[in-house]
Write a protein that holds these residues in place. Structure first.
Motif, short mmCIF file in Angstrom:
data_model
loop_
_atom_site.label_atom_id
_atom_site.label_comp_id
_atom_site.label_asym_id
_atom_site.label_seq_id
_atom_site.Cartn_x
_atom_site.Cartn_y
_atom_site.Cartn_z
N ARG A 1 0.82 -1.21 0.00
CA ARG A 1 0.00 0.00 0.00
C ARG A 1 0.86 1.26 0.00
O ARG A 1 0.50 2.28 -0.63
N THR A 2 1.99 1.21 0.66
CA THR A 2 2.91 2.35 0.67
C THR A 2 3.37 2.68 -0.74
O THR A 2 3.44 3.85 -1.14
N LEU A 3 3.65 1.65 -1.53
CA LEU A 3 4.05 1.88 -2.91
C LEU A 3 2.91 2.43 -3.74
O LEU A 3 3.12 3.27 -4.62
N VAL A 4 1.70 1.95 -3.48
CA VAL A 4 0.54 2.48 -4.20
C VAL A 4 0.41 3.98 -3.97
O VAL A 4 0.16 4.77 -4.90
N LEU A 5 0.57 4.40 -2.73
CA LEU A 5 0.42 5.82 -2.39
C LEU A 5 1.58 6.66 -2.92
O LEU A 5 1.40 7.79 -3.35
N ASP A 6 2.80 6.09 -2.88
CA ASP A 6 3.97 6.83 -3.38
C ASP A 6 4.05 6.80 -4.90
O ASP A 6 4.63 7.70 -5.51
N ALA A 7 3.49 5.72 -5.50
CA ALA A 7 3.50 5.54 -6.97
C ALA A 7 4.88 5.77 -7.58
O ALA A 7 5.05 6.60 -8.48
N PRO A 8 5.90 5.03 -7.12
CA PRO A 8 7.21 5.20 -7.74
C PRO A 8 7.20 4.68 -9.18
O PRO A 8 6.45 3.75 -9.50
N PRO A 9 7.99 5.26 -10.06
CA PRO A 9 8.03 4.75 -11.43
C PRO A 9 8.54 3.31 -11.42
O PRO A 9 9.54 3.00 -10.77
N PRO A 10 7.85 2.42 -12.12
CA PRO A 10 8.28 1.02 -12.10
C PRO A 10 9.58 0.80 -12.86
O PRO A 10 9.89 1.53 -13.80
N ARG A 11 10.33 -0.19 -12.41
CA ARG A 11 11.54 -0.60 -13.13
C ARG A 11 11.13 -1.79 -13.99
O ARG A 11 11.05 -2.92 -13.51
#
Length: 261
Positions: A161-171
């Motif tokens: 969920r933290t990644l969903v909220l931060d939405a980092p560009p995927p590798r």
């Protein structure tokens, strides 16, 4: 960027309906909804699960039940086993945060991912861990390393969920995506059948551990669909060649017997 699809949560041989409900509750808290049960002890559905889900009914209503872990993860490309101890497999061991990032990147590429959790009492079988891409271990204090099932799911779901909220560009992955687990298991079983016919599993009581080691070794290669097809072609060619040799030997024995007569 479209939000990557959340990973599935697979519970292997869960014992208590209350724990299944608690897992559904934390999944809903953190935006996960694909819950899969493998051979739950008391069957499914179970009323107590709804009582402890605190309104996360949509998760429980979407539950799918499977007989084996292999069936439950067949459509997934990247699966991590969540266990407190790596056991006998030589698989990469990561924290929930590291695993979440891998799943984020893979699902952003259109792959399907999952997290596998063991039963409350015995955890995961080593043979099932061998079907996954790696191991996720929660870095808890060794003086008290007991977590209940819902807590373990919550920690991993939180990292997602933290990644969903931060939405980092995927590798994004380079090259073709890895094959589904269904294709990999088919390849493993094909190889093991031919190896057994060739007398590779000796002594017989070591077949289980030998098969497990082969699956872990091949799994680390992250075969693509084309590579699975190529490898199965190699197995078929070797088996066909062995069959020709055996046929020639049988023909020679028959000829020798005729000559002696």
């Amino acid at each position: 960027m479209a939000e990557p699809s959340p990973p599935a949560v697979i519970l292997d041989r869960s014992q208590l309906a209350d724990n299944i409900g608690a897992v559904a509750r934390v999944m809903a808290n953190f935006g996960l909804s694909d819950l899969r049960l493998v051979n739950p002890r008391d069957g499914w559905p179970q009323d107590r699960a709804w009582a402890t889900a605190s309104g996360a009914d949509w998760v429980l209503e979407g539950v799918r039940v499977f007989d084996t872990v292999a069936e439950a993860i067949a459509d997934l490309n990247t699966v991590y086993s969540t266990t407190a101890r790596p056991r006998e497999t030589r698989l990469p061991v990561r924290t929930p945060r590291e695993t979440a990032r891998i799943l984020w990147d893979d699902t952003a590429s259109g792959l399907k991912a999952g997290l596998l959790f063991g039963g409350e009492r015995a955890g995961l079988e080593t043979t099932d861990i061998a079907l996954t891409a790696g191991i996720t271990t929660i870095p808890i204090d060794p003086r008290h390393h007991s977590l209940n099932l819902a807590q373990a799911v919550a920690i991993n779901a939180y990292e997602w969920r933290t990644l969903v909220l931060d939405a980092p560009p995927p590798r994004f992955r380079e090259g073709d995506p890895p094959a589904s687990n269904a294709l990999l298991v088919g390849m493993y079983e094909h190889l093991e059948t031919e190896l057994e016919a060739g007398g590779f599993f000796h002594p017989p009581e070591k077949k289980r551990s030998m098969s497990q080691n082969l699956r872990v070794m091949l799994g680390r290669a992250a075969f693509t669909e084309q590579e699975v097809a190529t490898f199965r072609g190699v197995i078929h060619a070797l088996a066909k060649g062995r069959g020709r040799v055996l046929a020639r030997l049988a023909a020679q024995r028959r000829q020798d017997a005729d000559d002696e007569a």
